[in-house]
Design an enzyme around this catalytic site. Structure first.
Site, PDB file in Angstrom:
ATOM      1  N   GLU A 118     -22.022 -15.764 -39.112  1.00  0.00           N
ATOM      2  CA  GLU A 118     -22.550 -16.741 -39.942  1.00  0.00           C
ATOM      3  C   GLU A 118     -23.168 -17.963 -38.976  1.00  0.00           C
ATOM      4  OE1 GLU A 118     -19.488 -16.858 -44.046  1.00  0.00           O
ATOM      5  OE2 GLU A 118     -19.483 -18.425 -42.621  1.00  0.00           O
ATOM      6  N   GLU A 119     -22.629 -18.312 -37.993  1.00  0.00           N
ATOM      7  CA  GLU A 119     -22.904 -19.336 -37.193  1.00  0.00           C
ATOM      8  C   GLU A 119     -24.115 -19.139 -36.173  1.00  0.00           C
ATOM      9  OE1 GLU A 119     -19.750 -21.889 -35.527  1.00  0.00           O
ATOM     10  OE2 GLU A 119     -18.822 -22.227 -37.692  1.00  0.00           O
ATOM     11  N   GLU A 132     -17.212 -15.884 -39.258  1.00  0.00           N
ATOM     12  CA  GLU A 132     -17.483 -17.041 -38.660  1.00  0.00           C
ATOM     13  C   GLU A 132     -18.788 -16.872 -37.503  1.00  0.00           C
ATOM     14  OE1 GLU A 132     -17.259 -19.922 -39.712  1.00  0.00           O
ATOM     15  OE2 GLU A 132     -15.741 -19.898 -41.280  1.00  0.00           O
TER      16      GLU A 132
END
Length: 376
Positions: free
Chosen positions: A261-262, A258
């Site tokens: 990805e962010e 995460e």
């Protein structure tokens, strides 16, 4: 060449309208077609065969008399003769199957019907995976015969996995007493509790699992984002990267994924600092959120344009002093836990690989500072 027909009273046959019949439906059909009168004549057998199997040749009489009650057929065993049919034998229901077996002479086509094939589980249940297209009436007749046998065998439950392309079988399956259990993008799982005792089938998954990633660099700056959607859209609130753990994914892997990805930041998982449980969070499901500490391995932010409005390294004090963080005690408590981890001796739970009984690798999370893996 002789024709042999083996018929089980719990079996399945097809009438001359093309409808599949099983169990009580079979007897009801024969009763309506022939009439149940005392002292049935030897014409009964030819009528049965001509009614249920139109492809059989016509024949005259037989030399035996059937019982007056068609429901007693399952107890009858005998040989019946005619000009065209040399042997017909009615057999009682056995534990091994309720299907009809047929051997026919060339030119007389009679379809062979079997029970649904299932796999026994460790809890006295049966699981069926229906993979091929099937007429709904034929399927239900087979299902009824199969359920009858499984009940006799004392099975506790039957699971049916229907792929999305076999949606035509959903409604008739539900009408046979099956309930929805869970669904994925490509299949629906239904279940039927067979016993009279209390239903002990576990409910569908009750929780959604998520992560919140606490990532701090050597300048005591924390990695934060502003989201384009959701409840934080347009609020200006800076928050930790968060996300949902995928099926088959470890918490530690989800946290690193995460963040990547962010924000584009590579990280190393350190430990779980805390977790929060809430209810009625996602379509009535409960929610488990794990606050994870990660160590950055890169520092150049490359935010994800689809979901992230902005991303930056922010001083920890500025993050913790946001009005939103101070107003909501759950966010304020998490901020305090993270600060305690930095300034005091606070130990969370680190992942340690372990082997399960079936031989799979899983992660056990515990305080590895006070109890090292070598001591386990």
């Amino acid at each position: 060449m002789a024709t042999t027909v083996l018929i089980s009273c719990g079996g399945v046959i097809r009438n001359n309208q093309g409808k599949w019949l099983v169990g009580e439906d079979l007897f009801d059909y024969l009763s309506r077609a022939l009439g149940v009168v005392e002292g049935l004549s030897s014409l009964l057998l030819p009528k049965i065969l001509s009614s249920c199997y139109p492809t059989f040749p016509k024949f005259s009489t037989v030399d035996k008399v059937f019982p007056t009650d068609l429901r007693q057929l399952q107890y009858v065993s005998g040989q019946y003769h005619s000009e065209s049919l040399s042997c017909v034998r009615y057999m009682s229901t056995s534990a091994s199957g309720l299907a009809i077996e047929k051997q026919v002479v060339p030119g007389n086509e009679v379809q062979q019907v079997g029970l649904l094939s299932g796999v026994e589980d460790n809890y006295e249940g049966i699981t069926l995976e229906i993979e091929k297209s099937m007429d709904s009436e034929a399927f239900i007749s087979l299902l009824r015969a199969s359920l009858s046998q499984w009940k006799q065998q004392g099975k506790r439950a039957v699971w049916i996995k229907l792929p999305i392309e076999l949606v035509n079988l959903v409604e008739p399956t539900v009408k046979e007493g099956f309930k929805y259990h869970h669904a994925e993008t490509d299949y629906l799982m239904l279940v039927n509790w067979l016993r009279e005792s209390a239903n002990t089938i576990p409910k569908n998954a009750s929780h959604r699992v998520g992560i919140s990633a606490f990532v701090m660099n050597e300048k005591r700056e924390v990695l934060v984002v502003q989201e384009k959607g959701g409840k934080f859209k347009g609020t200006g609130v800076w928050k930790f990267p968060t996300g949902v753990v995928d099926e088959g994914e470890d918490i530690s892997e989800a946290a690193m994924r995460e963040v990547k990805e962010e924000t584009g930041i590579d990280t190393e998982f350190v430990e779980i600092l805390a977790f929060r449980q809430s209810h009625q969070s996602f379509f009535t499901k409960s929610d488990l959120l794990f606050v994870c500490m990660l160590r950055p391995r890169s520092f150049d932010i490359q935010k994800q344009d689809r979901e992230i409005e902005a991303a930056q390294w922010m001083s920890y004090n500025d993050y913790a002093e946001q009005a939103f963080i101070q107003k909501h005690d759950s966010f304020r408590s998490v901020a305090q836990i993270c600060l305690t981890k930095l300034d005091k001796e606070y130990s969370g739970f680190s992942p340690v690989p372990r082997t399960t009984a079936p031989g799979k690798t899983s992660y056990l999370y515990f305080n590895s500072r006070d109890l090292t893996p070598s001591n386990l």
